[in-house]
Write a protein that holds these residues in place. Structure first.
Motif, mmCIF file in Angstrom:
data_model
loop_
_atom_site.group_PDB
_atom_site.id
_atom_site.type_symbol
_atom_site.label_atom_id
_atom_site.label_comp_id
_atom_site.label_asym_id
_atom_site.label_seq_id
_atom_site.Cartn_x
_atom_site.Cartn_y
_atom_site.Cartn_z
ATOM 1 N N PRO A 39 0.795 -1.228 0.000
ATOM 2 C CA PRO A 39 0.000 0.000 0.000
ATOM 3 C C PRO A 39 0.830 1.282 0.000
ATOM 4 C CG PRO A 39 0.032 -0.957 2.201
ATOM 5 C CD PRO A 39 0.795 -1.899 1.310
ATOM 6 N N LYS A 47 4.714 8.458 7.424
ATOM 7 C CA LYS A 47 3.264 8.249 7.241
ATOM 8 C C LYS A 47 2.450 9.373 7.894
ATOM 9 C CE LYS A 47 -0.448 4.884 8.034
ATOM 10 N NZ LYS A 47 -0.954 3.879 8.987
ATOM 11 N N ILE A 53 -5.342 9.765 0.656
ATOM 12 C CA ILE A 53 -4.927 8.925 -0.469
ATOM 13 C C ILE A 53 -5.999 9.003 -1.541
ATOM 14 C CG2 ILE A 53 -3.482 7.265 0.783
ATOM 15 C CD1 ILE A 53 -5.955 5.392 0.850
ATOM 16 N N LEU A 103 -12.393 7.565 -3.718
ATOM 17 C CA LEU A 103 -10.969 7.325 -3.936
ATOM 18 C C LEU A 103 -10.529 7.664 -5.349
ATOM 19 C CD1 LEU A 103 -10.477 4.105 -1.830
ATOM 20 C CD2 LEU A 103 -9.561 6.375 -1.379
ATOM 21 N N ILE B 122 -8.906 8.578 4.510
ATOM 22 C CA ILE B 122 -9.223 7.616 3.451
ATOM 23 C C ILE B 122 -10.650 7.931 2.994
ATOM 24 C CG2 ILE B 122 -9.410 5.172 2.844
ATOM 25 C CD1 ILE B 122 -7.560 4.527 5.174
ATOM 26 N N ASN B 131 -13.353 -4.051 0.284
ATOM 27 C CA ASN B 131 -12.309 -3.034 0.174
ATOM 28 C C ASN B 131 -12.195 -2.210 1.458
ATOM 29 O OD1 ASN B 131 -10.864 -3.298 -2.131
ATOM 30 N ND2 ASN B 131 -11.714 -1.504 -3.168
ATOM 31 N N ARG B 134 -10.167 -4.290 3.765
ATOM 32 C CA ARG B 134 -8.800 -4.352 3.266
ATOM 33 C C ARG B 134 -8.039 -3.058 3.572
ATOM 34 N NH1 ARG B 134 -7.249 -5.060 -3.109
ATOM 35 N NH2 ARG B 134 -5.024 -5.281 -2.768
ATOM 36 N N PHE B 135 -8.690 -1.918 3.333
ATOM 37 C CA PHE B 135 -8.039 -0.636 3.572
ATOM 38 C C PHE B 135 -7.807 -0.396 5.061
ATOM 39 C CE2 PHE B 135 -8.120 2.142 -0.395
ATOM 40 C CZ PHE B 135 -7.949 1.046 -1.214
ATOM 41 N N ASP B 138 -4.706 -2.416 5.690
ATOM 42 C CA ASP B 138 -3.497 -2.000 4.974
ATOM 43 C C ASP B 138 -3.025 -0.599 5.356
ATOM 44 O OD1 ASP B 138 -3.453 -4.423 3.728
ATOM 45 O OD2 ASP B 138 -4.395 -3.730 1.880
ATOM 46 N N PHE B 139 -3.951 0.273 5.758
ATOM 47 C CA PHE B 139 -3.542 1.633 6.102
ATOM 48 C C PHE B 139 -3.638 1.906 7.607
ATOM 49 C CE2 PHE B 139 -4.785 1.764 1.654
ATOM 50 C CZ PHE B 139 -3.609 2.248 1.112
ATOM 51 N N GLY B 140 -4.078 0.907 8.353
ATOM 52 C CA GLY B 140 -4.116 1.072 9.810
ATOM 53 C C GLY B 140 -5.137 2.089 10.282
#
Lengths: 379, 379
Positions: A39, A47, A53, A103, B122, B131, B134-135, B138-140
């Motif tokens: 990612p 970060k 994003i 997004l 995000i 998704n 998942r995000f 993956d992005f915490g």
């Protein structure tokens, strides 16, 4: 770390790159690199400095994530404001933003600038074309932001609803996200009695509006050289081509913080038109409008062409909806009269150099699109 | 002009309203008034001062348009920043915004504030729960903004994907847009090992986050009395009820420019808890969490209740998905074991005072929701 690895893999010593003369020794960055970095493998800031994003692709395979620092968002807004300035869009305008928010970068790109100038923003996003038309009428939309093919769909729905598209209040359209031909532009402008502006931009370089804009004189796309180094390379050899020659656009971002890509292969096909100051006063280099993407190139019996070229011919006959099916042969399906088949066939033979199969369908037969149009079908 | 007409229709002389004592002489504003005022019949500033619109409803019938001046957008951001401050959300957080962006107010409301504090945003918007999960991973994601029922769906999908929801990085959730019971809250917090905050707000008052917030002590909703006058009225007589008594919330906005509504009937059901300074230090009045909407009230054999009340009982048995069918009789369908039917029936009889038909279905039988849940079906 990301670029250290790429340099190493390509046996390039970064210290050997001392001037723009050997800039072209630097290896390319590709979408594949960005996919692998998912990612955030490629970020050049901690970060904590990331403020948002956006995403490119993702419907198939690994998405590409584009991170932004605050300064990157400002750069996006600033370049989009240049476009607004050139198109003379002001706080008096009512700006309807039809690309999706979320997004994908379209909606927010237009939004950041439209919001910054205190215009009347209609943040409607993608879809529901009847509502789009209704809002245009009810709020007096003067500026429409959209994917290039969407106005055609809007015109159809407006007509169904009893409006003459040319009487809608829209005066200016900022259209992008896909290649669109000059002939298609003429059709859109005639249909809406509005002025269209081609707005390039790709997510990987920060989104819609970042890399350049077209001025009302329409000499081509003025590319912001204070923000990006723009090269045109031969897609096969990777060598920089001469000005005027067609090739793939390669971008190097000079001002982006979170993901400053070096020599990124965009897949977009264009050519340098001229490098000197334009008549409109813009001092940056000017390239041709984007003719297609390297992915969309069709090679048929030795002839290379893009959907753009077919569109250019079809649109000159007033055709708005078409599909190109590439299997063993090439078949072009369009909505229009049977009577014009021989003329179109002749034009394609003459300009593109091949004999297409052609099929005319009644109006309304082909799929309509609210986002990017899918007109090329490979078999 | 809008209010001049309303005053006239109700035979109220505005000059007679001289103090808060006869404030309740002022006629109510209703959603119907706003519908009739479409598109901009109610604005109190010149159109040039409008910088955006948001919309409420519109799927059926005339939409309600809420216009904003720059100051209104700032008011929205400011009130949402109060919520962030109370929930201790900072620039270090990764904020995933799952309500839709566009004309609905959810996405942008959270966005304006999240963007203002330089958090990692995000801006994913509604839908595509895989998704979303998942995000988060993956992005915490540390903060999730969502409609109140969406976390239940996210938990299910996360489990399907092999994640234990309690191990996801989410620490805080701002949940709103629909009434949700305390029992449902306990379930969500247990499932995710996270702290939830109830965030009220309605489009007509400027969107999510504008009217008040809940502090971590959970004494109820603290309502921003520097921004709104909040009254609770008897839905039938329109008279203001005593503190502690349940009724419909009526809002008067004090600081909004473009559409400052006077005595707007929100349809939300609550009661004043207390008016003095709260233990947490907030000096504004405090009301009960919203129990339902007047539209959702079910009257069955003289008993009045809301889906909230049923949810409260079902959730105490670990039930997450249910539906209330109101026809001649009332039937409650839920996903769960047959064995608990008698106990649930007993609880409903005891707490709500009627004998429901109950049906237990296997897990996964009922529809899942990504936006507001539709749990009440009238027949």
């Amino acid at each position: 770390a990301f670029y250290r690895r790429i340099f190493k893999e390509n046996n390039v010593d970064p210290s050997s790159i001392k001037s723009l003369d050997n800039f072209n020794k630097i290896p390319f960055t590709t979408k594949q690199h960005l996919r692998q970095a998912y990612p955030l493998g490629i970020i050049c800031v901690p970060k904590e400095k990331i403020v948002r994003i956006q995403m490119s692709g993702g419907t198939t395979g690994q998405p590409v994530i584009v991170p932004y620092t605050r300064k990157d968002v400002e750069q996006w807004k600033k370049t989009m404001l240049r476009a607004f300035y050139i198109a003379e869009i002001t706080s008096k305008d009512v700006i309807q933003i039809t690309p999706a928010f979320g997004l994908w970068n379209g909606g927010f790109g237009f939004h950041f600038a439209a919001d910054a100038i205190d215009a009347f923003v209609i943040p409607i996003g993608a879809g529901n074309t009847r509502n789009q038309v209704r809002f245009m009428v009810d709020f007096g939309t003067t500026v429409l932001c959209a994917t290039a093919s969407y106005p055609l769909r809007i015109a159809e729905v407006a007509s169904e609803m009893g409006y003459d598209p040319s009487e809608l209040p829209v005066q200016k359209m900022l259209l992008g996200a896909e290649p669109w031909s000059d002939e298609m532009r003429k059709q859109i402008e005639r249909t809406f009695d509005a002025k269209t502006f081609d707005i390039p931009g790709l997510t990987e370089m920060g989104g819609v509006g970042t890399v350049g804009f077209e001025c009302p004189m329409r000499n081509g796309l003025h590319m912001w050289e204070d923000q990006y180094i723009v090269e045109i390379v031969d897609p096969e050899t990777g060598e920089v081509v001469d000005d005027g020659e067609e090739g793939e656009i390669v971008y190097t971002s000079l001002t982006r913080e979170a993901m400053p890509l070096i020599r990124y292969r965009s897949g977009e096909v264009s050519a340098v038109k001229y490098r000197e100051r334009s008549e409109c006063g813009i001092e940056h280099m000017t390239i041709k409008r984007i003719r297609g993407r390297t992915d969309d190139m069709i090679i048929y019996r030795g002839v290379k062409f893009y959907p753009y070229d077919v569109e250019q011919i079809l649109a000159s006959y007033g055709i708005k909806h078409y599909k190109i099916e590439v299997k063993k042969d090439i078949k072009i399906v369009f909505e229009g009269e049977n009577g014009i088949l021989p003329e179109i066939a002749k034009d394609i033979r003459e300009y593109l150099g091949f004999n297409p199969k052609l099929e005319a369908l009644p109006f309304g037969s082909l799929e309509r699109f609210e986002g990017k149009a899918k007109r090329l079908v490979r078999g």
